[in-house]
Design a protein around this motif. Structure first.
Motif, PDB file in Angstrom:
ATOM      1  N   SER A   1     -61.203   4.467  15.373  1.00 30.87           N
ATOM      2  CA  SER A   1     -60.865   5.297  16.422  1.00 30.87           C
ATOM      3  C   SER A   1     -61.102   4.591  17.816  1.00 30.87           C
ATOM      4  CB  SER A   1     -61.727   6.541  16.281  1.00 30.87           C
ATOM      5  OG  SER A   1     -61.680   7.341  17.426  1.00 30.87           O
ATOM      6  N   CYS A   2     -59.750   4.458  18.522  1.00 31.08           N
ATOM      7  CA  CYS A   2     -60.012   3.667  19.888  1.00 31.08           C
ATOM      8  C   CYS A   2     -59.242   4.284  20.820  1.00 31.08           C
ATOM      9  CB  CYS A   2     -59.595   2.210  19.358  1.00 31.08           C
ATOM     10  SG  CYS A   2     -59.642   1.215  21.134  1.00 31.08           S
ATOM     11  N   ASP A   3     -60.003   4.811  21.926  1.00 33.04           N
ATOM     12  CA  ASP A   3     -59.326   5.404  22.963  1.00 33.04           C
ATOM     13  C   ASP A   3     -60.013   4.991  24.204  1.00 33.04           C
ATOM     14  OD1 ASP A   3     -61.608   7.072  22.987  1.00 33.04           O
ATOM     15  OD2 ASP A   3     -60.451   8.620  21.803  1.00 33.04           O
ATOM     16  N   HIS A   4     -59.871   5.733  25.427  1.00 34.93           N
ATOM     17  CA  HIS A   4     -60.407   5.332  26.713  1.00 34.93           C
ATOM     18  C   HIS A   4     -61.760   5.732  26.884  1.00 34.93           C
ATOM     19  CE1 HIS A   4     -59.504   9.546  27.123  1.00 34.93           C
ATOM     20  NE2 HIS A   4     -60.382   9.816  28.005  1.00 34.93           N
ATOM     21  N   THR A   5     -62.447   6.472  25.689  1.00 31.41           N
ATOM     22  CA  THR A   5     -63.804   6.771  25.780  1.00 31.41           C
ATOM     23  C   THR A   5     -64.550   5.702  25.020  1.00 31.41           C
ATOM     24  OG1 THR A   5     -63.372   8.149  23.763  1.00 31.41           O
ATOM     25  CG2 THR A   5     -63.081   9.379  25.953  1.00 31.41           C
ATOM     26  N   SER A   6     -63.880   4.863  24.028  1.00 29.84           N
ATOM     27  CA  SER A   6     -64.527   4.095  23.107  1.00 29.84           C
ATOM     28  C   SER A   6     -65.267   2.806  24.239  1.00 29.84           C
ATOM     29  CB  SER A   6     -63.396   3.249  22.361  1.00 29.84           C
ATOM     30  OG  SER A   6     -63.178   4.314  21.562  1.00 29.84           O
TER      31      SER A   6
END
Length: 253
Positions: free
Chosen positions: A132-137
């Protein structure tokens, strides 16, 4: 026994420039399916006999006026330049990789040609290895994927947007960290490289990109907005002053 000169450099026709990195300095790399060409140093006298060996087995024999005799898998695809003792193996295969030595005029030369035949690299693809990788990671691992069988040794490098390519590395993985700079990177690409070829991927949209504007642009917009608010406040104040003066002159409370 004829003498020979060893002062000249060993000239080997390479199909791509060899790198001085971790691509196996000391070995000679050739592309699979292309000619494998080995040229000994210039000989001091006329060449009257040549014997090439591969891993201790005969590749070819030639003596003066006799025909050249080829052996094993080298029959039908091998050539000898009798004036220079240059060996050419056409349609090189990976099994042609190994140690070559040459005997000229009955004297075994000291040079050992360590050859490796490799494939061109495929066009790679950047994939996100982190589940799971997005701008919150806080961080994510990207990987430069492709069918690399028969292409080693390899190096990888990475690029953000249209920046310069980063340094070469042996690992196919690349860790990105969610800092202010990375948030504004739109795309990330990787390059796969060996000593006979290189290929770059299509860019991957950065999973950490927040869609915002760089801090400098945001600051400029903030200043512009603040200026607009100040102008509006000034106009409002002037309007109220004029209104009060007009009312006072008219006797209107």
């Amino acid at each position: 026994m004829d003498g020979h000169s060893s002062s000249g450099p060993v000239t080997v026709l390479l199909l791509a420039a060899l790198t001085s990195s971790a691509l196996g300095q000391g070995s000679l790399y050739f592309e699979e399916g292309k000619p494998l060409v080995l040229t000994p140093p210039k000989h001091g006298t006329a060449i009257t006999g040549v014997v090439w060996q591969f891993n201790g087995n005969l590749v070819l024999e030639w003596a003066n006026m006799n025909d050249i005799v080829f052996f094993g898998s080298f029959k039908g695809r091998t050539e000898l330049d009798q004036s220079t003792a240059q060996l050419t193996v056409n349609n090189a295969k990976q099994i042609d990789g190994g140690d070559y030595k040459v005997e000229i005029n009955g004297e075994m030369q000291s040079q050992v040609y360590t050859v490796r035949v490799i494939k061109k690299v495929p066009k790679p693809k950047v994939e996100v290895r982190t589940p799971s990788c997005d701008h919150t990671s806080s961080q994510c691992t990207l990987t430069c994927q492709g069918d690399t069988s028969g292409t080693h040794p390899l190096t990888y490098s990475w690029r953000k947007d249209s920046d310069e390519w980063g340094p070469e590395q042996q690992s196919m993985d690349y860790i990105i960290y969610n800092d202010e700079k990375m948030k504004h990177v739109k795309q990330i690409s990787c390059m796969m490289k060996n000593s006979v070829s290189e290929e770059e991927s299509d860019p991957l949209d950065n999973p950490m990109h927040d869609g915002g504007l760089p801090p400098g642009v945001l600051a400029g917009i903030g200043v512009a907005c603040a200026g607009s608010v100040g102008v509006a406040a000034l106009l409002y104040w002037k309007r109220e002053v004029i209104k009060k003066r007009f009312c006072a002159a008219s006797g209107v409370v």
